[in-house]
Enzyme design. Structure first.
Site, PDB file in Angstrom:
ATOM      1  N   GLU A   1       4.143  -4.038  -9.270  1.00 53.29           N
ATOM      2  CA  GLU A   1       2.315  -4.524  -9.465  1.00 53.29           C
ATOM      3  C   GLU A   1       1.749  -3.782 -10.102  1.00 53.29           C
ATOM      4  O   GLU A   1       1.099  -4.021 -11.190  1.00 53.29           O
ATOM      5  CB  GLU A   1       2.132  -4.989  -8.067  1.00 53.29           C
ATOM      6  CG  GLU A   1       2.818  -6.271  -7.738  1.00 53.29           C
ATOM      7  CD  GLU A   1       2.852  -6.350  -6.474  1.00 53.29           C
ATOM      8  OE1 GLU A   1       3.240  -7.236  -5.957  1.00 53.29           O
ATOM      9  OE2 GLU A   1       2.026  -5.877  -6.039  1.00 53.29           O
TER      10      GLU A   1
ATOM     11  N   GLY B   1      -4.198  -4.731  12.191  1.00 62.42           N
ATOM     12  CA  GLY B   1      -3.552  -5.146  10.924  1.00 62.42           C
ATOM     13  C   GLY B   1      -2.827  -6.768  11.043  1.00 62.42           C
ATOM     14  O   GLY B   1      -3.661  -7.499  11.974  1.00 62.42           O
ATOM     15  N   PHE B   2      -2.336  -7.398  10.387  1.00 62.53           N
ATOM     16  CA  PHE B   2      -1.847  -8.270  10.555  1.00 62.53           C
ATOM     17  C   PHE B   2      -0.919  -8.716  11.824  1.00 62.53           C
ATOM     18  O   PHE B   2      -1.691  -9.808  12.381  1.00 62.53           O
ATOM     19  CB  PHE B   2      -0.165  -8.359   9.678  1.00 62.53           C
ATOM     20  CG  PHE B   2      -1.039  -9.285   8.173  1.00 62.53           C
ATOM     21  CD1 PHE B   2      -1.600  -9.969   7.444  1.00 62.53           C
ATOM     22  CD2 PHE B   2      -0.855  -7.744   7.339  1.00 62.53           C
ATOM     23  CE1 PHE B   2      -2.087  -9.534   6.280  1.00 62.53           C
ATOM     24  CE2 PHE B   2      -1.347  -7.729   6.193  1.00 62.53           C
ATOM     25  CZ  PHE B   2      -1.990  -8.974   5.430  1.00 62.53           C
TER      26      PHE B   2
ATOM     27  N   VAL C   1      -6.464   6.262  17.850  1.00 64.59           N
ATOM     28  CA  VAL C   1      -5.915   6.421  19.145  1.00 64.59           C
ATOM     29  C   VAL C   1      -4.879   7.855  18.992  1.00 64.59           C
ATOM     30  O   VAL C   1      -4.338   7.976  17.963  1.00 64.59           O
ATOM     31  CB  VAL C   1      -4.898   5.504  19.510  1.00 64.59           C
ATOM     32  CG1 VAL C   1      -4.410   5.805  20.266  1.00 64.59           C
ATOM     33  CG2 VAL C   1      -5.496   4.500  19.868  1.00 64.59           C
TER      34      VAL C   1
HETATM   35  C1  LIG Z   1       0.194  -1.905  -0.971  1.00 65.41           C
HETATM   36  C2  LIG Z   1       1.443  -2.428  -0.529  1.00 65.41           C
HETATM   37  C3  LIG Z   1       1.513  -4.527  -0.366  1.00 65.41           C
HETATM   38  C4  LIG Z   1       2.317  -4.912  -0.135  1.00 65.41           C
HETATM   39  N1  LIG Z   1       2.281  -5.684  -0.691  1.00 65.41           N
HETATM   40  C5  LIG Z   1       2.730  -7.042   0.789  1.00 65.41           C
HETATM   41  C6  LIG Z   1       2.935  -8.259   0.276  1.00 65.41           C
HETATM   42  O1  LIG Z   1       3.090  -8.768  -0.753  1.00 65.41           O
HETATM   43  N2  LIG Z   1       3.993  -9.052   1.085  1.00 65.41           N
HETATM   44  C7  LIG Z   1       3.703  -8.622   2.065  1.00 65.41           C
HETATM   45  O2  LIG Z   1       4.010  -9.917   3.105  1.00 65.41           O
HETATM   46  N3  LIG Z   1       4.226  -7.755   2.776  1.00 65.41           N
HETATM   47  C8  LIG Z   1       3.465  -6.920   1.938  1.00 65.41           C
HETATM   48  N4  LIG Z   1       3.056  -5.137   2.339  1.00 65.41           N
HETATM   49  C9  LIG Z   1       3.335  -4.858   3.419  1.00 65.41           C
HETATM   50  C10 LIG Z   1       2.590  -5.735   4.679  1.00 65.41           C
HETATM   51  O3  LIG Z   1       1.123  -5.415   4.954  1.00 65.41           O
HETATM   52  C11 LIG Z   1       2.524  -4.914   5.953  1.00 65.41           C
HETATM   53  O4  LIG Z   1       3.790  -5.255   6.734  1.00 65.41           O
HETATM   54  C12 LIG Z   1       1.733  -5.327   7.458  1.00 65.41           C
HETATM   55  O5  LIG Z   1       0.178  -4.977   7.118  1.00 65.41           O
HETATM   56  C13 LIG Z   1       2.142  -4.887   8.562  1.00 65.41           C
HETATM   57  O6  LIG Z   1       1.313  -4.765   9.474  1.00 65.41           O
HETATM   58  P1  LIG Z   1       1.051  -3.724  10.330  1.00 65.41           P
HETATM   59  O7  LIG Z   1      -0.434  -5.182  11.295  1.00 65.41           O
HETATM   60  O8  LIG Z   1       2.238  -3.425  11.459  1.00 65.41           O
HETATM   61  O9  LIG Z   1      -0.046  -2.799   9.536  1.00 65.41           O
HETATM   62  P2  LIG Z   1      -0.623  -2.671   9.196  1.00 65.41           P
HETATM   63  O10 LIG Z   1      -1.647  -3.644   8.591  1.00 65.41           O
HETATM   64  O11 LIG Z   1      -1.356  -1.408   8.397  1.00 65.41           O
HETATM   65  O12 LIG Z   1      -2.460  -2.208  10.820  1.00 65.41           O
HETATM   66  C14 LIG Z   1      -2.168  -1.291  11.141  1.00 65.41           C
HETATM   67  C15 LIG Z   1      -4.019  -1.463  11.326  1.00 65.41           C
HETATM   68  O13 LIG Z   1      -3.374  -0.073  12.673  1.00 65.41           O
HETATM   69  C16 LIG Z   1      -4.672   0.577  12.440  1.00 65.41           C
HETATM   70  N5  LIG Z   1      -4.778   1.910  12.928  1.00 65.41           N
HETATM   71  C17 LIG Z   1      -3.177   2.742  12.436  1.00 65.41           C
HETATM   72  N6  LIG Z   1      -2.971   4.066  13.425  1.00 65.41           N
HETATM   73  C18 LIG Z   1      -4.351   3.856  14.006  1.00 65.41           C
HETATM   74  C19 LIG Z   1      -4.658   4.642  14.960  1.00 65.41           C
HETATM   75  N7  LIG Z   1      -4.144   5.624  15.819  1.00 65.41           N
HETATM   76  N8  LIG Z   1      -5.464   4.665  15.640  1.00 65.41           N
HETATM   77  C20 LIG Z   1      -5.704   3.557  15.685  1.00 65.41           C
HETATM   78  N9  LIG Z   1      -5.947   2.695  14.780  1.00 65.41           N
HETATM   79  C21 LIG Z   1      -4.913   2.299  14.377  1.00 65.41           C
HETATM   80  C22 LIG Z   1      -5.038   0.503  10.859  1.00 65.41           C
HETATM   81  O14 LIG Z   1      -6.347   1.221  10.152  1.00 65.41           O
HETATM   82  C23 LIG Z   1      -4.804  -0.516  10.083  1.00 65.41           C
HETATM   83  O15 LIG Z   1      -5.820  -1.772  11.013  1.00 65.41           O
HETATM   84  C24 LIG Z   1       2.592  -4.688   1.869  1.00 65.41           C
HETATM   85  C25 LIG Z   1       2.060  -3.055   2.136  1.00 65.41           C
HETATM   86  C26 LIG Z   1       1.465  -2.482   1.011  1.00 65.41           C
HETATM   87  C27 LIG Z   1       0.563  -0.743   2.006  1.00 65.41           C
END
Ligand SMILES: Cc1cc2nc3c(=O)[nH]c(=O)nc-3n(C[C@H](O)[C@H](O)[C@H](O)COP(=O)(O)OP(=O)(O)OC[C@H]3O[C@@H](n4cnc5c(N)ncnc54)[C@H](O)[C@@H]3O)c2cc1C
Length: 463
Positions: free
Chosen positions: A176, A15-16, A84
Site C-alpha cells: 500500500e 484497539g480492535f 500500563v
Molecule cells: C499499518 C497497519 C495496517 C493494517 N492493515 C490491516 C488490514 O488491512 N486488515 C486487517 O484486518 N488488519 C490490519 N492490520 C492489523 C490490525 O490493525 C491489528 O491486527 C489489530 O489492530 C490488532 O488489534 P489489537 O486490539 O490487538 O491491538 P491494537 O489495535 O494495536 O491496539 C492496541 C492498543 O493498546 C494500547 N496500548 C499498547 N500498549 C499499552 C500500554 N502499555 N498501556 C496502555 N495502553 C497500551 C495502544 O495505544 C492501542 O490503542 C494493520 C496493522 C497496521 C499497523
C-alpha cells in the site's frame, strides 16, 4: 450484611480487541476499567493513508470517550489514559505509569504489537515503521520533506537519494505504501516543482521472500506484482536487508545457480541503494507487556514475543487473565461443521475483534460459575490495495469456498469494506468525500506538515 462486590474487570488497550471486549461486557453487572496510553481508537488499516497525506488523522481515529459514549451512560465504565508498565498476575493488579496499582478480579490484555527490526534496533531512526498516528505523521513529514529537499539541491546527482524511496517488506502495508508513494510522485506532485521532475522518482519495494503479499495465494501475489510494476514501483523480491543508515540501504540477493550447478551454489550479491527515505514494513513484535506476563505469570512466549494462550484465551495457571489480539499467540479450530486442524489465528483486526468478544463471554462465564468456551476464529478472507484503483481480494465464502479477484472491482470492494468498518458515521462520510475527490483529481489534502523541513529527520539544514 453489605451487598456482594461487583467483579472488577480491567482491560488494557482500546484497539480492535479491547474495544470489542468493552462493548461485550458493558451491559453486564461488572465494573470495567479501560486503560489506554492514547486518547483515541485507531483504525490501523487506513493508517497508510495518513502517512501518505491522503487522509487526516480524525478520519481514521476517534476519541475513546466519544467512541464509547453509549457504554459510558450505563455507569459501569471508567476510562483512564495511562500507560500500563507492569502486570502482577498472582497479586491481581496492573501498575500504571505514575506507579498507581489498579486491582482487578479479571484482566483482559489487548496491548497489540509494535515493530521488530530483527535485532537491529538502530535501524529504527532511519527507517520508521507504521503503527501509531505519531508514526504516520513522522513518515508523512519525511516523504513530503524529501521532495522539498530535492528541489533545494543545485546538483542533479545530489537530488537522487532524496528522490529514491525504499519500502522494506512487501506485506499489505508495504505494498500500500509503495503504490501510493509512486502515485504521489507520478501524479499529485507532478507539476508543483520547478527544478525537479517528481515523475523521475524511484520507489523501490524490497522483500525477503520470493513474492509480494506472501499471505495471499501465489496467483494474487503475481497480479499484485504486475500492478505494482504498472505503477512504476521497482519490486525486488528475494532480497535480504543487511544494513540501513542515514544515506541508504544495503541488501543482498542470491543469483540463480547456473543450470546443472551444485545445489546451494547460488552466489550472494551485495547491493547498495542510496536513499534518504526508508520505510520499515517488515517485522512485527508483540507489546512488551507480553514479557511482563512471562515474568509475573510464567506465560510462554512465541518467537515474536506473543503470549501463548489456552483455547479459551486465558493464561495457563491464571484463568482470570486473558490475552487477545496481536499480543496473543492463539490457535483455533475453524468455525462451522467439522473441526479441522487448529491453525494460528492471524494478526488481523477481525481476529482481534472476535477474540475481544470471546474473552468477554468467558469472563462472564467464570463470574457465573459456567464452563468457558474455546475460541473459534471465523476467517472471512484477505484484502490488500495497490494504489488508487487496484486491489486483490481473497474471500472465504460459506458454501462456495474461496472467491478471488483483483483489479478495479477488487479495489471498489476494498474501499467499501474499509469505509463500512470505520468507527463512527462522521469518519465514514469524511473518508468517502476525501477519496471521491482524490480519485478524480489525484489531490491529497493532508499534505500540510507542521514542523520545519529539518525537524522530521533531526538533521541539520544543508548550507
Ligand atoms: C499499518 C497497519 C495496517 C493494517 N492493515 C490491516 C488490514 O488491512 N486488515 C486487517 O484486518 N488488519 C490490519 N492490520 C492489523 C490490525 O490493525 C491489528 O491486527 C489489530 O489492530 C490488532 O488489534 P489489537 O486490539 O490487538 O491491538 P491494537 O489495535 O494495536 O491496539 C492496541 C492498543 O493498546 C494500547 N496500548 C499498547 N500498549 C499499552 C500500554 N502499555 N498501556 C496502555 N495502553 C497500551 C495502544 O495505544 C492501542 O490503542 C494493520 C496493522 C497496521 C499497523
Amino acid at each position: 450484611m453489605s451487598p456482594p462486590r461487583v467483579p472488577r474487570v480491567v482491560i488494557v488497550g482500546c484497539g480492535f480487541g479491547g474495544l470489542a471486549a468493552v462493548r461485550a461486557l458493558s451491559k453486564a453487572a461488572v465494573e470495567i476499567t479501560l486503560v489506554d496510553r492514547t486518547n483515541h481508537h485507531l483504525f490501523q488499516p487506513l493508517l497508510y493513508q495518513v502517512a501518505t497525506a491522503g487522509l487526516s488523522a480524525p478520519a481514521v481515529s476517534a476519541p475513546i470517550r466519544h467512541t464509547l459514549r453509549k457504554e459510558m451512560k450505563r455507569g459501569n465504565l471508567t476510562i483512564l489514559q495511562a500507560e500500563v508498565t507492569g502486570i502482577d498476575a498472582p497479586a491481581r493488579h496492573v501498575t500504571l505509569d505514575d506507579g498507581q496499582a489498579l486491582p482487578f478480579d479479571h484482566l483482559i490484555v489487548a496491548a497489540g504489537a509494535t515493530h521488530s527490526y530483527f535485532g537491529h534496533d538502530d535501524w529504527a531512526v532511519h527507517a520508521p515503521g507504521l503503527k501509531t498516528l505519531a508514526d504516520a505523521f513522522n513518515i508523512r513529514a519525511r516523504v513530503i520533506g524529501a521532495f522539498e529537499r530535492a528541489e533545494r539541491c543545485a546538483e542533479p546527482a545530489a537530488r537522487e537519494p532524496w528522490l529514491t524511496f525504499v519500502v522494506i517488506g512487501a506485506g499489505p502495508t508495504g505494498v500500500e505504501m509503495a503504490g501510493t508513494m509512486s502515485e504521489i510522485a507520478q501524479h499529485t506532485l507532478a507539476r508543483e516543482f520547478r527544478r525537479i521532475d517528481t515523475r523521475h522518482t524511484r520507489v523501490v519495494l524490497i522483500e525477503g521472500s520470493d513474492r509480494v503479499l506472501g499471505g495471499f495465494v501465489p496467483s494474487l501475489s503475481a497480479k499484485a506484482q504486475t500492478q505494482l510494476r504498472k505503477l512504476n514501483v521497482d519490486v525486488r523480491v528475494g532480497c535480504k536487508v543487511t544494513g540501513i543508515d542515514a544515506d541508504g540501504v544495503t541488501y543482498e540477493s542470491r543469483s540463480s545457480p547456473a543450470p546443472g550447478a551444485v545445489e546451494g551454489s547460488a552466489a550472494v550479491q551485495q547491493h547498495r541503494l542510496p536513499s534518504k527515505t526508508v520505510i520499515w514494513a517488515a517485522g512485527v513484535a508483540a507489546s512488551p507487556l507480553g514479557r511482563a506476563l512471562a515474568a509475573s505469570a510464567g506465560a510462554a512466549l512465541d518467537r515474536a514475543g506473543r503470549v501463548v494462550v489456552q483455547p479459551d484465551l486465558s493464561l495457563a495457571g491464571h484463568p482470570h487473565v486473558s490475552v487477545i489480539g496481536d499480543l496473543a499467540s492463539a490457535m483455533s479450530h475453524p468455525r462451522g461443521p467439522g473441526r479441522g486442524e487448529p491453525k494460528p489465528v492471524p494478526g488481523v483486526s477481525p481476529g482481534a475483534k472476535q477474540m475481544g468478544r470471546a474473552a468477554a463471554r468467558n469472563v462472564l462465564a467464570r463470574i457465573q460459575g459456567r464452563a468457558t468456551e474455546p475460541f473459534r476464529y471465523a476467517d472471512y478472507g484477505n484484502l490488500a490495495t495497490i494504489g488508487r484503483k487496484a486491489a486483490v481480494v481473497d474471500l472465504a465464502v460459506p458454501v462456495f469456498g474461496a472467491l478471488r479477484f483483483s483489479g478495479f472491482l477488487a479495489w471498489l470492494f476494498w474501499l467499501f469494506a474499509h469505509i463500512y468498518f470505520l468507527i463512527g458515521f462522521r469518519n465514514r462520510l469524511y473518508v468517502l468525500i476525501d477519496w471521491a475527490w482524490a480519485y478524480w483529481t489525484y489531490e491529497r489534502h493532508a499534505r500540510v506538515v507542521a514542523q520545519p523541513a529539518t525537524a522530521a529527520r533531526g538533521d541539520r539544514p544543508a548550507l
